[in-house]
Design a protein around this motif. Structure first.
Motif, PDB file in Angstrom:
ATOM      1  N   CYS A 290       0.798  -1.158   0.087  1.00  0.00           N
ATOM      2  CA  CYS A 290       0.162   0.089   0.073  1.00  0.00           C
ATOM      3  C   CYS A 290       0.798   1.319   0.072  1.00  0.00           C
ATOM      4  O   CYS A 290       1.841   1.320   0.993  1.00  0.00           O
ATOM      5  CB  CYS A 290      -0.896   0.176   1.158  1.00  0.00           C
ATOM      6  SG  CYS A 290      -1.879   1.550   1.365  1.00  0.00           S
ATOM      7  N   GLN A 291       0.722   2.253  -0.772  1.00  0.00           N
ATOM      8  CA  GLN A 291       1.125   3.641  -1.075  1.00  0.00           C
ATOM      9  C   GLN A 291       0.400   4.596  -0.261  1.00  0.00           C
ATOM     10  O   GLN A 291       0.889   5.922  -0.509  1.00  0.00           O
ATOM     11  CB  GLN A 291       1.368   3.683  -2.658  1.00  0.00           C
ATOM     12  CG  GLN A 291       2.272   2.549  -3.149  1.00  0.00           C
ATOM     13  CD  GLN A 291       3.699   2.456  -2.720  1.00  0.00           C
ATOM     14  OE1 GLN A 291       4.576   3.403  -2.069  1.00  0.00           O
ATOM     15  NE2 GLN A 291       4.303   1.211  -2.185  1.00  0.00           N
ATOM     16  N   GLY A 292      -0.508   4.436   0.358  1.00  0.00           N
ATOM     17  CA  GLY A 292      -1.461   5.423   1.119  1.00  0.00           C
ATOM     18  C   GLY A 292      -0.696   6.390   1.963  1.00  0.00           C
ATOM     19  O   GLY A 292       0.450   5.902   2.634  1.00  0.00           O
ATOM     20  N   SER A 293      -1.104   7.404   2.333  1.00  0.00           N
ATOM     21  CA  SER A 293      -0.295   8.182   3.257  1.00  0.00           C
ATOM     22  C   SER A 293      -0.809   7.809   4.726  1.00  0.00           C
ATOM     23  O   SER A 293      -1.907   7.355   4.822  1.00  0.00           O
ATOM     24  CB  SER A 293      -1.038   9.820   2.967  1.00  0.00           C
ATOM     25  OG  SER A 293      -0.564  10.318   1.699  1.00  0.00           O
TER      26      SER A 293
ATOM     27  N   ASP B  78      -3.308   6.960  23.824  1.00  0.00           N
ATOM     28  CA  ASP B  78      -4.218   8.023  23.235  1.00  0.00           C
ATOM     29  C   ASP B  78      -3.688   8.287  21.694  1.00  0.00           C
ATOM     30  O   ASP B  78      -4.171   9.500  21.173  1.00  0.00           O
ATOM     31  CB  ASP B  78      -4.113   9.465  23.830  1.00  0.00           C
ATOM     32  CG  ASP B  78      -4.565   9.314  25.486  1.00  0.00           C
ATOM     33  OD1 ASP B  78      -5.424   8.325  25.396  1.00  0.00           O
ATOM     34  OD2 ASP B  78      -4.173   9.704  26.329  1.00  0.00           O
ATOM     35  N   ILE B  79      -2.712   7.755  21.127  1.00  0.00           N
ATOM     36  CA  ILE B  79      -2.296   7.885  19.811  1.00  0.00           C
ATOM     37  C   ILE B  79      -2.838   6.859  18.825  1.00  0.00           C
ATOM     38  O   ILE B  79      -2.426   5.702  19.261  1.00  0.00           O
ATOM     39  CB  ILE B  79      -0.729   8.158  19.824  1.00  0.00           C
ATOM     40  CG1 ILE B  79      -0.496   9.111  20.589  1.00  0.00           C
ATOM     41  CG2 ILE B  79      -0.114   8.278  18.341  1.00  0.00           C
ATOM     42  CD1 ILE B  79       1.154   9.285  20.901  1.00  0.00           C
ATOM     43  N   MET B  80      -3.285   7.168  17.634  1.00  0.00           N
ATOM     44  CA  MET B  80      -3.560   6.217  16.651  1.00  0.00           C
ATOM     45  C   MET B  80      -3.111   6.670  15.235  1.00  0.00           C
ATOM     46  O   MET B  80      -2.585   7.883  14.980  1.00  0.00           O
ATOM     47  CB  MET B  80      -5.063   6.126  16.396  1.00  0.00           C
ATOM     48  CG  MET B  80      -5.683   5.493  17.761  1.00  0.00           C
ATOM     49  SD  MET B  80      -7.448   5.331  17.424  1.00  0.00           S
ATOM     50  CE  MET B  80      -7.362   3.715  16.626  1.00  0.00           C
ATOM     51  N   VAL B  81      -2.587   5.781  14.572  1.00  0.00           N
ATOM     52  CA  VAL B  81      -1.967   5.718  13.376  1.00  0.00           C
ATOM     53  C   VAL B  81      -2.853   5.067  12.506  1.00  0.00           C
ATOM     54  O   VAL B  81      -3.337   3.681  12.241  1.00  0.00           O
ATOM     55  CB  VAL B  81      -0.608   5.224  13.250  1.00  0.00           C
ATOM     56  CG1 VAL B  81      -0.082   5.430  11.739  1.00  0.00           C
ATOM     57  CG2 VAL B  81       0.227   5.925  14.094  1.00  0.00           C
ATOM     58  N   ARG B  82      -3.204   5.826  11.073  1.00  0.00           N
ATOM     59  CA  ARG B  82      -4.187   5.382  10.140  1.00  0.00           C
ATOM     60  C   ARG B  82      -3.564   5.342   8.900  1.00  0.00           C
ATOM     61  O   ARG B  82      -2.616   6.471   8.512  1.00  0.00           O
ATOM     62  CB  ARG B  82      -5.654   5.805  10.285  1.00  0.00           C
ATOM     63  CG  ARG B  82      -5.629   7.189  10.176  1.00  0.00           C
ATOM     64  CD  ARG B  82      -7.132   7.611  10.054  1.00  0.00           C
ATOM     65  NE  ARG B  82      -7.206   9.161   9.772  1.00  0.00           N
ATOM     66  CZ  ARG B  82      -7.257   9.694   8.801  1.00  0.00           C
ATOM     67  NH1 ARG B  82      -7.390   9.094   7.775  1.00  0.00           N
ATOM     68  NH2 ARG B  82      -7.510  11.149   8.636  1.00  0.00           N
ATOM     69  N   CYS B  83      -4.191   4.910   7.908  1.00  0.00           N
ATOM     70  CA  CYS B  83      -3.648   4.616   6.454  1.00  0.00           C
ATOM     71  C   CYS B  83      -4.752   5.154   5.486  1.00  0.00           C
ATOM     72  O   CYS B  83      -5.864   4.663   5.517  1.00  0.00           O
ATOM     73  CB  CYS B  83      -3.172   3.440   5.924  1.00  0.00           C
ATOM     74  SG  CYS B  83      -2.778   3.458   4.149  1.00  0.00           S
ATOM     75  N   ASP B  84      -4.691   6.221   4.687  1.00  0.00           N
ATOM     76  CA  ASP B  84      -5.659   6.840   3.978  1.00  0.00           C
ATOM     77  C   ASP B  84      -5.839   5.990   2.688  1.00  0.00           C
ATOM     78  O   ASP B  84      -6.749   6.219   2.061  1.00  0.00           O
ATOM     79  CB  ASP B  84      -5.174   8.307   3.526  1.00  0.00           C
ATOM     80  CG  ASP B  84      -5.159   9.299   4.591  1.00  0.00           C
ATOM     81  OD1 ASP B  84      -5.886   9.029   5.749  1.00  0.00           O
ATOM     82  OD2 ASP B  84      -4.402  10.494   4.457  1.00  0.00           O
ATOM     83  N   GLY B  85      -5.029   5.068   2.250  1.00  0.00           N
ATOM     84  CA  GLY B  85      -4.809   4.398   0.944  1.00  0.00           C
ATOM     85  C   GLY B  85      -5.495   2.993   1.115  1.00  0.00           C
ATOM     86  O   GLY B  85      -5.801   2.606   0.013  1.00  0.00           O
ATOM     87  N   CYS B  86      -5.732   2.647   2.204  1.00  0.00           N
ATOM     88  CA  CYS B  86      -6.534   1.240   2.227  1.00  0.00           C
ATOM     89  C   CYS B  86      -7.446   1.095   3.319  1.00  0.00           C
ATOM     90  O   CYS B  86      -7.885   2.069   4.086  1.00  0.00           O
ATOM     91  CB  CYS B  86      -5.321   0.090   2.460  1.00  0.00           C
ATOM     92  SG  CYS B  86      -4.581   0.359   3.842  1.00  0.00           S
ATOM     93  N   GLU B  87      -8.172   0.051   3.582  1.00  0.00           N
ATOM     94  CA  GLU B  87      -9.123   0.007   4.721  1.00  0.00           C
ATOM     95  C   GLU B  87      -8.671  -0.664   5.728  1.00  0.00           C
ATOM     96  O   GLU B  87      -9.404  -1.267   6.698  1.00  0.00           O
ATOM     97  CB  GLU B  87     -10.289  -0.813   3.997  1.00  0.00           C
ATOM     98  CG  GLU B  87     -10.955  -0.224   2.863  1.00  0.00           C
ATOM     99  CD  GLU B  87     -12.062  -1.100   2.196  1.00  0.00           C
ATOM    100  OE1 GLU B  87     -12.336  -2.334   2.991  1.00  0.00           O
ATOM    101  OE2 GLU B  87     -12.875  -0.651   1.473  1.00  0.00           O
TER     102      GLU B  87
END
Length: 601
Positions: free
Chosen positions: A178-181, A195-204
């Motif tokens: 995946c190359q999503g931001s 309290d910190i979460m990291v998510r990807c904009d390019g996949c589910e």
């Protein structure tokens, strides 16, 4: 260093910090940047000064190899004689550093990306180096490019490796194309990992809490260590360790491994000692003729005037004798020659770098101390030979016998020189009465205490995956002198005008059955790299009546331990592995982008 548009001055460090705080492989946290101090390959040796200390050089060669030629100070820019020109070549002299970690967070759009992505641009101000920063040049949520901040999460292992946090692997729960931001989102005000979460904009892929990378769960979710050494831009072939999450600026992220030696008189002949003290200059002579030219040039400028009464032939003969005997220097034991000088305490051996004066034992403590030596002047040279992460060098052995797998190098190839500093100060040497000390060690309660402490040490080492068989127990006499030294340093710091950080201890401890034993002494000294190291207030407290008073006060202070009730009640061999117990005291007797290069600091 060569002039380059990519080299930028971003800050300043004191020479002592290069060895103890921000040495090679350490992270220097600047106002807007976080930088890694790079290995020796990037240092400009021509801007350094050679330091003379043959005993220490022999010990360094024993640790790093015979290819090490000399000890050198960190590169120092010339003192400005007027206005400072940031575009002058002298402004580029310094220690090479590179941005690390390389992942940055935009405070406006919460974008999480590496510098290699070209999304961030370096901004510098030649007149204000501390304002150097990276900005998000195309941030969709800001009219003006905002300054980005370094990600404050890293991974490390006990074998000295350090790496960027594996953000893509972590978010996608394994390898992914995946190359999503990525977005770094905080939902609380505490800054805690929960309290910190990291998510990807390019996949589910579901957003992931950073707390999953720490603790026991982190061992299952994090990949194996890649064996990365970012300070020398290399990877070890393999590493069996598991990556461990670490916060940027954590106190266990870097521990320097240093060797130190006092400049003591090692020759009975005055000319030999003079040559030794000036070996950095005289050692460069290759023949009698070159020596004569060297002496003439230096004495014409007012240097080496103390050699005027000696003939060039005698000086050259002394140089040859020293060169022939250098290979015989004992590199195994730095402290024994110092112990011999202190225990003999012959004032006629005084030099410009080392001056001592014997004194009587303190009043009221004549039974416990054999002699007191007031060291009115001393010089200590310290050299950086490596570093560890997570595990402190003190976890292994006081003498620095650290297994090679735990030790990180300071250069990609075998180093030809090592960074070192010299500091000058004063001190008090206290030699314990050996017969009395041996009778104390034979007491049943002392022997029993030693057994309990040794078992506690073994348990403590096992919890850190260290082999107790390879790390010896220092012994009860060492524990006694170590406890005594710290108690006395606290007391002296109150009276002598030095702050506590300016006082150091040097313990000489060997049992009668050890090589070069027995030894039982403590040197409490100042070796501060600034003017505070030579105030003269410490030696004045070593006079018999004054020192006796301070020892009494120190022992009384130990009865009111700041760690009560822990020290008074805790048994080190029970409960959580710990070495803390009742103090063993004498009272018991009674920048640029990382792809292209480095910035300089």
């Amino acid at each position: 260093m060569t002039a380059s548009p990519y080299r930028h001055r971003v800050g300043e460090l004191r020479p002592s910090q290069i060895l103890f705080t921000y040495g090679i492989g350490a992270i220097a946290d600047l106002p807007n940047l976080s930088t890694m101090v790079m290995g020796l390959e990037g240092w400009d040796k021509t801007r350094t000064l050679e330091l003379n200390e043959e005993r220490l050089l022999a010990a360094v060669r024993q640790e790093l190899g015979s290819q090490v030629k000399d000890l050198r100070s960190p590169p120092m820019p010339p003192d400005p004689d007027g206005s400072f020109d940031p575009f002058d070549e002298a402004a580029r002299i310094g220690i090479p550093v590179s941005p690390f970690p390389t992942w940055m967070v935009c405070p406006r759009c919460r974008l999480l990306a590496p510098l290699q992505s070209k999304l961030f641009e370096l901004k510098t101000n030649p007149y204000r180096p501390t304002e150097a920063r990276y900005v998000h040049k195309n941030c969709p949520k800001a009219k003006k490019p905002p300054a980005v901040i370094p990600s404050r999460f890293l991974v490390a292992c006990e074998h000295g490796h350090l790496d960027d946090f594996p953000w893509h692997y972590f978010v996608h729960r394994g390898p992914s194309d995946c190359q999503g931001s990525l977005r770094f989102e905080e939902y609380g005000v505490t800054g805690a990992a929960t309290d910190i979460m990291v998510r990807c904009d390019g996949c589910e892929a579901k957003a992931r809490r950073l707390s999953e990378a720490f603790g026991e769960s982190g061992k299952q979710t994090m990949p194996r260590c890649r064996g990365r050494h970012p300070h020398i831009r290399s990877f070890d072939e393999e590493c069996s360790q598991q990556m461990r999450g670490m916060l940027l600026g954590a106190s266990n992220g870097w521990f320097g491994i240093t060797l130190s030696a006092l400049s003591i008189p090692i020759a009975s002949n005055k000319l030999t000692q003079l040559v030794q003290d000036n070996w950095v200059i005289l050692g460069k002579a290759t023949s009698l003729e070159t020596l004569q030219v060297l002496l003439s040039a230096l004495q014409a400028t007012g240097q080496l005037q103390e050699f005027a009464k000696y003939s060039a032939e005698d000086i050259w003969g002394t140089i040859e004798a020293i060169q022939q005997g250098q290979e015989e220097t004992d590199a195994q034991d730095l402290k024994t020659p110092e112990w011999e000088v202190f225990s003999l305490s012959v004032a006629t051996q005084n030099t410009t770098e080392f001056q001592l004066r014997p004194a009587a034992p303190p009043v009221g403590y004549e039974t416990y101390f054999d002699k007191i030596v007031l060291v009115e002047r001393l010089r200590e040279v310290r050299a950086l030979v490596g570093f560890t992460r997570i595990q402190s060098p003190g976890d292994f052995d006081d003498t620095g016998n650290i297994p090679s797998e735990f030790r990180a190098p300071i250069s990609r190839n075998d180093p030809l020189w090592v960074p070192a500093t010299e500091v000058k100060g004063e001190g008090i040497f206290l030699q314990f009465e050996e017969n009395y000390l041996q009778s104390w060690e034979k007491q049943p309660q002392v022997f029993e205490r030693g057994q309990r402490t040794r078992e506690a040490q073994k348990q403590w080492l096992r919890t850190r995956n260290l082999d107790p068989a390879k790390i010896p127990f220092p012994g009860m006499r060492y524990m006694l002198m170590h406890s005594f030294a710290h108690a006395l340093m606290r007391q002296l710091a109150i009276e002598c005008g030095y702050n506590a950080a300016s006082l150091r201890e040097r313990i000489y401890s060997k049992r009668p059955e050890d090589d070069n034993g027995p030894q039982a002494g403590v040197l409490i000294y100042t070796a501060a790299p600034d003017s505070e190291g030579t105030l003269g207030g410490l030696v004045s407290l070593g006079e018999p009546k004054t020192l006796g008073y301070h020892i009494t006060q120190a022992l009384a202070g130990m009865r009111l331990c700041a760690s009560d009730p822990l020290c008074a009640e805790h048994k080190p061999h029970q409960g959580t592995p710990s070495l803390i117990g009742q103090p063993v005291m004498p009272a018991y007797l009674v920048l640029k982008p990382p792809v292209n290069g480095e910035t300089s600091i």
